[in-house]
Design a protein around this motif. Structure first.
Motif, PDB file in Angstrom:
ATOM      1  N   GLU A  43       3.204  10.156  -9.684  1.00  0.00           N
ATOM      2  CA  GLU A  43       2.554  10.411 -10.980  1.00  0.00           C
ATOM      3  C   GLU A  43       1.762  11.712 -10.936  1.00  0.00           C
ATOM      4  O   GLU A  43       1.717  12.461 -11.903  1.00  0.00           O
ATOM      5  CB  GLU A  43       1.613   9.254 -11.358  1.00  0.00           C
ATOM      6  N   ARG A  44       1.140  11.957  -9.784  1.00  0.00           N
ATOM      7  CA  ARG A  44       0.316  13.170  -9.641  1.00  0.00           C
ATOM      8  C   ARG A  44       1.189  14.428  -9.771  1.00  0.00           C
ATOM      9  O   ARG A  44       0.800  15.394 -10.425  1.00  0.00           O
ATOM     10  CB  ARG A  44      -0.387  13.173  -8.274  1.00  0.00           C
ATOM     11  N   VAL A  45       2.333  14.375  -9.154  1.00  0.00           N
ATOM     12  CA  VAL A  45       3.213  15.553  -9.148  1.00  0.00           C
ATOM     13  C   VAL A  45       3.905  15.734 -10.500  1.00  0.00           C
ATOM     14  O   VAL A  45       4.088  16.858 -10.970  1.00  0.00           O
ATOM     15  CB  VAL A  45       4.252  15.427  -8.006  1.00  0.00           C
TER      16      VAL A  45
ATOM     17  N   MET B  85       3.797   5.668  -5.537  1.00  0.00           N
ATOM     18  CA  MET B  85       3.731   5.643  -7.001  1.00  0.00           C
ATOM     19  C   MET B  85       2.712   6.654  -7.529  1.00  0.00           C
ATOM     20  O   MET B  85       3.017   7.447  -8.430  1.00  0.00           O
ATOM     21  CB  MET B  85       3.311   4.224  -7.412  1.00  0.00           C
ATOM     22  N   ILE B  86       1.516   6.650  -6.947  1.00  0.00           N
ATOM     23  CA  ILE B  86       0.473   7.557  -7.482  1.00  0.00           C
ATOM     24  C   ILE B  86       0.779   9.018  -7.141  1.00  0.00           C
ATOM     25  O   ILE B  86       0.496   9.903  -7.935  1.00  0.00           O
ATOM     26  CB  ILE B  86      -0.963   7.164  -7.042  1.00  0.00           C
ATOM     27  N   ILE B  87       1.376   9.250  -5.977  1.00  0.00           N
ATOM     28  CA  ILE B  87       1.737  10.635  -5.624  1.00  0.00           C
ATOM     29  C   ILE B  87       2.799  11.158  -6.600  1.00  0.00           C
ATOM     30  O   ILE B  87       2.740  12.294  -7.074  1.00  0.00           O
ATOM     31  CB  ILE B  87       2.260  10.723  -4.161  1.00  0.00           C
TER      32      ILE B  87
ATOM     33  N   ALA C  34       0.842  -1.209   0.000  1.00  0.00           N
ATOM     34  CA  ALA C  34       0.000   0.000   0.000  1.00  0.00           C
ATOM     35  C   ALA C  34       0.876   1.257   0.000  1.00  0.00           C
ATOM     36  O   ALA C  34       0.607   2.206  -0.752  1.00  0.00           O
ATOM     37  CB  ALA C  34      -0.919   0.003   1.218  1.00  0.00           C
TER      38      ALA C  34
ATOM     39  N   ARG D 258       3.912   1.472  -1.127  1.00  0.00           N
ATOM     40  CA  ARG D 258       4.598   1.538  -2.423  1.00  0.00           C
ATOM     41  C   ARG D 258       3.666   2.130  -3.493  1.00  0.00           C
ATOM     42  O   ARG D 258       4.056   3.024  -4.257  1.00  0.00           O
ATOM     43  CB  ARG D 258       5.051   0.121  -2.826  1.00  0.00           C
ATOM     44  N   LEU D 259       2.424   1.650  -3.499  1.00  0.00           N
ATOM     45  CA  LEU D 259       1.481   2.165  -4.496  1.00  0.00           C
ATOM     46  C   LEU D 259       1.122   3.635  -4.219  1.00  0.00           C
ATOM     47  O   LEU D 259       0.934   4.421  -5.148  1.00  0.00           O
ATOM     48  CB  LEU D 259       0.210   1.301  -4.525  1.00  0.00           C
ATOM     49  N   SER D 260       1.033   3.985  -2.930  1.00  0.00           N
ATOM     50  CA  SER D 260       0.753   5.397  -2.582  1.00  0.00           C
ATOM     51  C   SER D 260       1.860   6.295  -3.117  1.00  0.00           C
ATOM     52  O   SER D 260       1.607   7.325  -3.731  1.00  0.00           O
ATOM     53  CB  SER D 260       0.666   5.579  -1.069  1.00  0.00           C
TER      54      SER D 260
END
Lengths: 159, 159
Positions: free
Chosen positions: A52-54, A48-50, A42, A44-46
């Motif tokens: 990508e967001r930035v 990852m998405i943060i 969880a 690691r995926l968090s």
């Protein structure tokens, strides 16, 4: 290894910021403990998405600069207007409505015909004496009659 | 929303240019204006309640299926990156404004605690607490969304 300790490591700093030692500790423990493995995945995926967001590029619209400059000019124009003028602009509607109401009340109080109220009519049918004596004006005694009655009563009392 | 924030930042910078005394860097001064503006916008935005699996789109569910239980070093397609970015928005919307800012700056832009403290005007301990809370909340929500997918097929975390 304490499960709470692993989760604390994960929550304390971003995953890429973990020291190699800490990361190895988390990974090796996660291979033995299912809830820590879940927490690690969880985290690691968090991350990852943060990330990508930035890193996702945001293209401004072609009119962005024009819009900003227009808003800037508008704000500047507003600031250059004197304070009393700005005050008048904001309170114009209120002041106008108040003046109109006052004028209407003035007109009504000077030109409207006076209508006697019910209370006035009632008061005029009674004299002060009638009210005092509890009698209507038709049954009213004259002043002399009243005096006579009083003094005669007093004389009777003396006798 | 991003453009609105950027416009507001530029307008504030133009208006408050007189207040810049040249003591710190221009970049730091602008970052502080931008951070405060974004915080205000995020505070006024309505927070999303808890995110559940039912709130995920088909693409987002597919993204979880693809990325859960992997090492995370696989090449992400442009579509995957977009889905991840949208997912990040959804997850960040469940956090308080302050937590979002702390998390994005520290985990997204790799800012140090000191840098975040300078940009926001918070104490360093407040930055740490905000980031810790944000990470924990995000990890817990992510675990919930992952469900049984969190652990790899062999029951081990991918190295």
């Amino acid at each position: 290894m304490n499960q709470k300790h692993i989760i604390e490591i994960l929550d304390n700093s971003p995953l890429p910021g973990l020291s190699p030692g800490d990361l190895e500790l988390v990974k090796s423990h996660s291979n033995e403990c299912e809830s820590c493995a879940r927490a690690y995945q969880a985290a690691r995926l968090s991350t990852m998405i943060i990330g990508e967001r930035v890193s996702s590029p945001i293209e401004p619209s072609p009119f962005f600069q024009t819009r900003v400059m227009a808003a800037w000019r508008e704000r500047q124009a507003l600031e250059n207007v004197p304070a009393w003028s700005r005050l008048w602009r904001s309170s114009r509607a209120l002041v106008s409505s108040m003046a109109l109401t006052t004028a209407a009340l003035g007109v009504l109080s000077f030109f409207a015909p006076a209508i006697p109220s019910a209370a006035d009519e009632t008061a005029s049918t009674y004299s002060a004496e009638a009210v005092l004596m509890g009698q209507q004006s038709e049954d009213q005694m004259s002043y002399e009659q009243v005096l006579n009655t009083i003094y005669n009563d007093d004389d009777d009392d003396v006798r | 929303m991003v453009e609105e924030a950027a416009q507001e930042v530029f307008l504030k910078a133009f208006t408050q240019l007189d207040s810049y005394e040249g003591r710190g860097s221009m970049e730091g001064w602008l970052t502080r204006i931008a951070t405060n503006t974004c915080l205000n916008i995020l505070r006024s935005a309505k927070r999303r309640p808890e995110l559940s699996v039912a709130d995920l789109t088909e693409d987002e569910s597919h993204w979880f299926d693809t990325n859960a239980g992997t090492a995370g070093d696989e090449q992400q397609t442009v579509e995957d990156k977009l889905v991840a970015s949208d997912l990040a928005d959804k997850l960040l919307d469940t956090l308080p404004a302050e937590d979002q800012v702390a998390l994005l700056m520290m985990d997204g832009e790799n800012a140090s605690v000191k840098e975040v403290a300078e940009a926001t005007g918070w104490s360093e301990s407040k930055v740490k607490v905000r980031a810790f809370r944000a990470r924990r909340k995000l990890r817990e929500t992510m675990e919930k969304l992952l469900g049984p997918k969190a652990v790899g097929r062999e029951g081990k975390v991918a190295q």
